[in-house]
Scaffold this motif. Structure first.
Motif, PDB file in Angstrom:
ATOM      1  N   PRO A   1       0.820  -1.220   0.000  1.00  0.00           N
ATOM      2  CA  PRO A   1       0.000   0.000   0.000  1.00  0.00           C
ATOM      3  C   PRO A   1       0.852   1.268   0.000  1.00  0.00           C
ATOM      4  O   PRO A   1       0.519   2.253  -0.672  1.00  0.00           O
ATOM      5  CB  PRO A   1      -0.817  -0.117   1.292  1.00  0.00           C
ATOM      6  N   GLN A   2       1.940   1.231   0.756  1.00  0.00           N
ATOM      7  CA  GLN A   2       2.841   2.378   0.768  1.00  0.00           C
ATOM      8  C   GLN A   2       3.485   2.561  -0.616  1.00  0.00           C
ATOM      9  O   GLN A   2       3.673   3.688  -1.082  1.00  0.00           O
ATOM     10  CB  GLN A   2       3.915   2.202   1.833  1.00  0.00           C
ATOM     11  N   GLY A   3       3.811   1.440  -1.272  1.00  0.00           N
ATOM     12  CA  GLY A   3       4.393   1.520  -2.602  1.00  0.00           C
ATOM     13  C   GLY A   3       3.462   2.187  -3.599  1.00  0.00           C
ATOM     14  O   GLY A   3       3.889   3.019  -4.421  1.00  0.00           O
TER      15      GLY A   3
ATOM     16  N   CYS B   1       6.873  -3.455  -4.278  1.00  0.00           N
ATOM     17  CA  CYS B   1       6.149  -2.329  -4.852  1.00  0.00           C
ATOM     18  C   CYS B   1       6.844  -0.970  -4.674  1.00  0.00           C
ATOM     19  O   CYS B   1       6.897  -0.179  -5.629  1.00  0.00           O
ATOM     20  CB  CYS B   1       4.731  -2.280  -4.280  1.00  0.00           C
ATOM     21  N   PRO B   2       7.396  -0.635  -3.494  1.00  0.00           N
ATOM     22  CA  PRO B   2       8.062   0.671  -3.367  1.00  0.00           C
ATOM     23  C   PRO B   2       9.266   0.853  -4.281  1.00  0.00           C
ATOM     24  O   PRO B   2       9.692   1.988  -4.531  1.00  0.00           O
ATOM     25  CB  PRO B   2       8.487   0.705  -1.892  1.00  0.00           C
ATOM     26  N   MET B   3       9.809  -0.246  -4.793  1.00  0.00           N
ATOM     27  CA  MET B   3      11.016  -0.144  -5.608  1.00  0.00           C
ATOM     28  C   MET B   3      10.763   0.582  -6.926  1.00  0.00           C
ATOM     29  O   MET B   3      11.693   1.152  -7.513  1.00  0.00           O
ATOM     30  CB  MET B   3      11.591  -1.536  -5.887  1.00  0.00           C
ATOM     31  N   LEU B   4       9.537   0.580  -7.404  1.00  0.00           N
ATOM     32  CA  LEU B   4       9.240   1.290  -8.649  1.00  0.00           C
ATOM     33  C   LEU B   4       9.577   2.771  -8.501  1.00  0.00           C
ATOM     34  O   LEU B   4      10.258   3.349  -9.356  1.00  0.00           O
ATOM     35  CB  LEU B   4       7.763   1.109  -9.017  1.00  0.00           C
TER      36      LEU B   4
ATOM     37  N   TYR C   1       0.925  -5.286 -10.894  1.00  0.00           N
ATOM     38  CA  TYR C   1       1.163  -3.919 -10.413  1.00  0.00           C
ATOM     39  C   TYR C   1       2.312  -3.888  -9.410  1.00  0.00           C
ATOM     40  O   TYR C   1       3.172  -2.999  -9.469  1.00  0.00           O
ATOM     41  CB  TYR C   1      -0.102  -3.360  -9.771  1.00  0.00           C
ATOM     42  N   MET C   2       2.328  -4.836  -8.492  1.00  0.00           N
ATOM     43  CA  MET C   2       3.267  -4.767  -7.364  1.00  0.00           C
ATOM     44  C   MET C   2       4.715  -5.072  -7.758  1.00  0.00           C
ATOM     45  O   MET C   2       5.640  -4.509  -7.167  1.00  0.00           O
ATOM     46  CB  MET C   2       2.829  -5.727  -6.251  1.00  0.00           C
ATOM     47  N   THR C   3       4.925  -5.936  -8.718  1.00  0.00           N
ATOM     48  CA  THR C   3       6.283  -6.362  -9.063  1.00  0.00           C
ATOM     49  C   THR C   3       6.639  -6.170 -10.532  1.00  0.00           C
ATOM     50  O   THR C   3       7.735  -5.717 -10.860  1.00  0.00           O
ATOM     51  CB  THR C   3       6.494  -7.846  -8.673  1.00  0.00           C
TER      52      THR C   3
ATOM     53  N   ALA D   1       2.124   7.302  -6.616  1.00  0.00           N
ATOM     54  CA  ALA D   1       1.170   8.381  -6.875  1.00  0.00           C
ATOM     55  C   ALA D   1       1.798   9.733  -6.548  1.00  0.00           C
ATOM     56  O   ALA D   1       1.640  10.708  -7.292  1.00  0.00           O
ATOM     57  CB  ALA D   1      -0.099   8.174  -6.057  1.00  0.00           C
ATOM     58  N   LEU D   2       2.513   9.798  -5.432  1.00  0.00           N
ATOM     59  CA  LEU D   2       3.182  11.052  -5.062  1.00  0.00           C
ATOM     60  C   LEU D   2       4.245  11.427  -6.091  1.00  0.00           C
ATOM     61  O   LEU D   2       4.374  12.598  -6.471  1.00  0.00           O
ATOM     62  CB  LEU D   2       3.811  10.914  -3.677  1.00  0.00           C
ATOM     63  N   TYR D   3       5.004  10.436  -6.544  1.00  0.00           N
ATOM     64  CA  TYR D   3       6.028  10.725  -7.547  1.00  0.00           C
ATOM     65  C   TYR D   3       5.385  11.210  -8.846  1.00  0.00           C
ATOM     66  O   TYR D   3       5.875  12.156  -9.486  1.00  0.00           O
ATOM     67  CB  TYR D   3       6.892   9.490  -7.811  1.00  0.00           C
ATOM     68  N   SER D   4       4.290  10.596  -9.245  1.00  0.00           N
ATOM     69  CA  SER D   4       3.594  11.008 -10.464  1.00  0.00           C
ATOM     70  C   SER D   4       3.091  12.444 -10.335  1.00  0.00           C
ATOM     71  O   SER D   4       3.153  13.221 -11.303  1.00  0.00           O
ATOM     72  CB  SER D   4       2.426  10.055 -10.745  1.00  0.00           C
TER      73      SER D   4
END
Length: 356
Positions: free
Chosen positions: A45-47, A90-93, A149-151, A52-55
């Motif tokens: 969820p954090q990822g 997921c956060p690695m993206l 989505y996640m990986t 979204a924040l980066y976008s």
């Protein structure tokens, strides 16, 4: 100028969505291995929230958002990262983008380490699919639509970042095998999961958020990866068929039920936000017929009605596993979640582009 005016029209709601996402706390005792509500944890969820924040940062150029993302990753790295699996990937993206922007060698080394794990060590199903391994659960032999989505987005991104076609081809293979086993050929929607042990789709749940990972993820995947025309055409045709069915199942409020084909299940906001985001972006980019814009805009209005004056997104279902009972999906608790906030954020930014 037109774009800045459009962003300004949504500026207040976007600011509130972001603030509330940062401040979320669990409303009940979480039973999962890693907390999935607070943004101070490292999980899927954090990822979703980070991306979204980066976008939003890339759309607006607001350096304070970028700085906060860097600070978030620096805190998590100092604490020590969790074990590698589909969801913690997921956060690695977002980190891959920050690695490129900042030139921070530690970021790039982590990205290389984690994508190497996916390619060489992550458990696989029959035919080489990424087994949906999560913290404390191997999910032996299982494919979930969440995995794309996640990986898989991260794997594709690393193919671009490192100019490594092996990673790009792996991302293509994963989309193909997941669509092969998860597509409901009658509707064009996607089942939540498949198991090679027993060969079935569990409850045959046409789960909304699982479907929305494809709708929202595909439009970003097509931006991330350099794909052969035949592949992108195939993926877009799958999206078109899904969206056609979604248009038939959309509730009068603009939202969708958490079990898409079961009107006795509740309306769910995070999936509806992700559907609206993916549909509107796909129309804007020419992937979908313009007639579907009305579907996305109707969903946008429905989502806006679920955001309170403080910016909290309501009607969001908590993390949902893969089960063999449809009532399990009907009874998932609803509470504010990072992905509810972040999918609404992505939708509002896309709405700005539509208006511009």
């Amino acid at each position: 100028m037109a774009k800045s005016r459009a962003i300004h029209a949504y500026e207040d709601i976007i600011a509130k969505l972001i603030r509330q996402m940062k401040e979320l706390k669990p409303m009940f005792q979480e039973k999962v291995a890693i907390g999935i509500v607070s943004m101070e944890n490292w999980e899927w969820p954090q990822g979703v929230g980070l991306f979204a924040l980066y976008s939003y940062y890339k759309e607006t150029g607001k350096r304070e958002i970028r700085d906060e993302l860097i600070q978030w990753f620096d805190r998590r790295i100092a604490e020590g990262l969790p074990e590698k699996n589909v969801n913690t990937m997921c956060p690695m993206l977002t980190l891959s983008y920050l690695a490129e922007e900042t030139g921070n060698p530690q970021y790039l080394e982590l990205c290389q380490e984690w994508v190497t794990y996916v390619m060489e060590e992550m458990p696989r199903t029959v035919e080489g699919g990424l087994q949906h391994v999560v913290t404390r659960n191997l999910n032996q032999g299982q494919l979930w639509d969440d995995t794309l989505y996640m990986t898989v987005l991260f794997v594709a991104r690393m193919g671009e970042l490192l100019d490594n076609d092996i990673y790009t081809q792996e991302s293509i293979r994963q989309f193909m095998i997941h669509l092969k086993y998860l597509t409901d050929v009658k509707t064009g929607l996607f089942f939540h999961g498949w198991t090679f042990i027993g060969h079935h789709h569990f409850a045959q749940a046409l789960w909304a958020r699982g479907n929305s990972w494809y709708t929202a993820g595909l439009v970003d995947y097509l931006e991330i990866a350099s794909l052969p025309a035949g592949v992108s055409q195939f993926l877009i045709s799958s999206l078109e068929r899904q969206v056609h069915t979604l248009s038939l199942l959309q509730h009068e409020s603009g939202l969708w039920h958490t079990l898409l084909d079961k009107p006795d299940s509740y309306l769910e906001t995070s999936a509806s936000s992700a559907f609206a985001y993916g549909i509107l972006k796909a129309v804007r980019q020419g992937f979908l017929d313009p007639k579907y814009k009305a579907v996305g805009l109707k969903a946008l209005e429905g989502v806006k009605q679920k955001i309170d004056a403080d910016g909290i997104v309501h009607g969001v279902s908590y993390g949902t596993g893969l089960k063999g009972d449809l009532d399990y999906y009907r009874n998932i608790k609803q509470c504010p979640m990072p992905y509810g906030q972040s999918m609404a954020l992505l939708l509002m930014v896309e709405a700005c582009k539509i208006e511009a």
